[in-house]
Design an enzyme around this catalytic site. Structure first.
Site, PDB file in Angstrom:
ATOM      1  CE1 TYR A   1      89.516  74.062  42.943  1.00 26.27           C
ATOM      2  CE2 TYR A   1      91.148  73.318  41.353  1.00 26.27           C
ATOM      3  CZ  TYR A   1      90.811  73.676  42.638  1.00 26.27           C
ATOM      4  OH  TYR A   1      91.762  73.648  43.622  1.00 26.27           O
ATOM      5  CD  GLU A   2      86.442  69.263  41.493  1.00 27.83           C
ATOM      6  OE1 GLU A   2      85.441  68.641  41.115  1.00 27.83           O
ATOM      7  OE2 GLU A   2      87.592  68.961  41.155  1.00 27.83           O
ATOM      8  N   GLY A   3      82.591  72.687  39.949  1.00 27.10           N
ATOM      9  CA  GLY A   3      81.287  73.346  39.891  1.00 27.10           C
ATOM     10  C   GLY A   3      81.413  74.764  40.409  1.00 27.10           C
TER      11      GLY A   3
END
Length: 593
Positions: free
Chosen positions: A441-443
């Protein structure tokens, strides 16, 4: 049940001795009257109590119970509500927040160490406030004064929580595909309609209100990422006097059933003409949201360090207690039936790898925090610009390298336990499950690698890389750097990174696929060089002060030797893989997979 004790001695070493944070704070006017060494130590000590005594005991039970969804409502596990109330009474959500709106204004160098404790004590609990802190940054940087006055004080206090609503079912990392719509209303607000997925804390029972930051398209928006705007959409509308009003038509449709972080509610959020307000300028929402995303990327990187520290503490304790076979050179404890497994070379390899990577990550996170403090608080324009450039360069490395090595460390910790590491009661299998999401997550880490190589190194003609290299060379040329034994190895590693970077620049000009083919290996190579820089700096201090605390500083020096001898050489295989180019990836047609 595994315990967590914050590594305060090492945190103080990094903060005060390696980076001399109090001296930096003293010369930054915004911090000089706010924080000093004693204040920082007091905050860290209190944070250690909160995370070790209040939050860590909830980690296993929270995982076993998980967040629960019933008729649109989400319930957090037993004990979370009471712990959260105590947690926000301490002002922890607003630790680094803007004092003008109720934050405590503490430096990021200190905040990153608190975040590490928080994630080590329990990733699921940590996420509820981590998203709030990021939302506060975006609102403070881009929202109108009216929105700031209305929302920031309650967010900093922890009475309300924040979320980040980006992802849609058909649009993951490619935000240009999102479909959520925003229709202008006569009163200046917007009606937001659409659905978002994977929204951390999108619904929960910890706070009175939830403030969603939502990416959506205006009716006349241009296509792609250039047509995205950012909106603030509260769960409950806020009256003029600050009290909560009517429920906004935004609701949780379900929560995800996940591999890990089970006590953190990952929600499907449905917006059905919900009232929202524009944050920043129309069609420039992605830039505004990146203020929050970059904070979250560093924060999630620190999740990797925190989980690794928790795993290390548990594995070391077990290695001292578990009796199995005899040491290679003969019995070390002949009075016992066998020696503790810490005598065995392979166990030591795993424990030292964990120690070297985790302590290297702690130093690197603090250094990134230092650059964030300089970019925000220094009055020297050149220093501010250079710090901001370093932050941009180092953020994808921090997010991806912290989490890749965090998973490696947690797997090592599980392996030290052998079969017991696969059993729930020891906590290692939960750490492996919880830390795994941090690479996604978060890229995803692959996207972080593309950002580092494509946007931060090659697109800028290597300018930010030259800044990083200048920092290393300045240390190597300093009295402290030239006097310690690892400077030559550090400089050789840096030169290898520079050579690979130049080669990739040449190759990518002729073949764009070279960037994607090399990106992950390149980020890892960069990460190992960055950790070498940290370990050289730590070794320089430890060597100078060894006589004052033999046990601590001797361990630092030994771990530095291990890093340079056993972990830094990984850069040679990474370089070979990078220089192999992209052609081996295209030897199969798509139908042959």
């Amino acid at each position: 049940m595994p315990e967590f004790n914050a590594p305060l001695r090492d945190m103080r070493f990094v903060l005060h001795e390696v980076f001399d944070a109090p001296a930096l704070w003293a010369r930054l006017p915004a911090l000089a009257e706010t924080v000093d060494a004693d204040t920082a130590d007091a905050i860290l000590e209190e944070a250690a109590k909160v995370t070790g005594q209040l939050l860590a005991p909830l980690n296993r039970s929270g995982d076993e119970e998980g967040a629960r969804f019933d008729g649109g409502a989400v319930s957090t596990p037993a004990g979370f509500k009471e712990a959260y109330a105590t947690y926000i009474d301490g002002g922890w959500v607003g630790l680094a927040g803007n004092p003008a709106y109720g934050g405590l204004g503490m430096p990021k160098m200190l905040a990153v160490q608190f975040e590490e404790m928080l994630y080590a004590a329990g990733s699921s609990f940590a996420l509820y406030s981590a998203l709030t802190s990021g939302a506060c940054l975006a609102i403070d940087a881009h929202a109108s004064e009216e929105l700031k006055q209305t929302y920031l004080p309650r967010l900093y206090s922890g009475e309300w929580a924040g979320t980040m609503c980006l992802t849609e079912a058909h649009s993951g990392s490619d935000l240009g595909l999102l479909r959520t719509r925003a229709e202008p209303q006569a009163d200046g607000s917007y009606a937001i309609s659409g659905s978002k997925i994977f929204i951390t804390g999108g619904e929960q029972d910890l706070t009175a209100n939830i403030v969603h930051l939502v990416l959506a398209r205006l009716p006349d928006a241009p296509p792609g990422s250039r047509g995205i705007s950012l909106f603030l959409v509260p769960k409950f509308l806020v009256n003029a006097d600050g009290s909560l009003g009517a429920r906004n038509p935004v609701a949780c449709g379900s929560i995800e059933h996940k591999m890990g972080i089970k006590a953190s509610a990952s929600c499907v959020m449905n917006f059905d003409g919900a009232t929202g307000w524009l944050v920043g300028e129309p069609n420039k929402g992605l830039a505004a949201m990146f203020t929050m995303m970059n904070y979250e990327r560093l924060s999630i990187g620190i999740q990797g360090i925190g989980c690794a520290e928790a795993s290390y503490q548990s594995a070391v304790a077990y290695a001292h207690e578990r009796l199995q076979s005899r040491a290679p050179g003969g019995a070390q404890q002949p009075e016992k039936s066998a020696d503790p497994i810490i005598v065995h070379p392979d166990v030591r390899r795993m424990l030292l790898s964990m120690k070297a990577l985790t302590e290297g990550g702690r130093a690197f996170a603090t250094w990134v925090g230092q650059q964030l403090d300089l970019a925000k608080f220094t009055e020297d324009a050149t220093e501010r610009a250079q710090a901001a450039a370093l932050v941009a360069l180092l953020t994808p490395v921090a997010k991806a390298f912290f989490t890749d090595t965090g998973l490696e460390s947690c797997v090592h910790g599980q392996q030290v336990f052998g079969g017991h590491g696969y059993i729930r009661e020891w906590g290692q299998e939960q750490l492996v499950r919880d830390v795994r999401i941090a690479q996604i997550y978060e890229g995803t880490n692959g996207i972080q690698a593309l950002d580092l190589l494509g946007r931060k190194v090659l697109a800028g003609d290597g300018a930010s890389l030259r800044l990083f290299a200048a920092e290393i060379r300045a240390f190597v040329d300093s009295p402290a750097g030239s006097a310690q034994p690892h400077s030559a190895e550090l400089l050789a590693a840096l030169e290898r990174l520079e050579s690979v970077s130049a080669w990739l620049g040449e190759q990518a000009a002729a073949n764009p696929a070279q960037v994607g083919a090399a990106a992950v290996d390149y980020l890892h190579l960069f990460g190992y060089v960055a950790y070498a820089f940290m370990w050289a700096r730590m070794a320089a201090v430890a060597g100078e002060r060894r006589a004052s605390d033999e046990r601590f500083y001797a361990a630092k020096l030994a771990t530095a030797r291990f890093y340079f001898a056993k972990l830094l050489p990984r850069i040679h295989s990474l370089e070979a893989s990078i220089r192999a180019g992209s052609e081996p990836l295209y030897g199969l047609d798509a139908e042959q997979f």
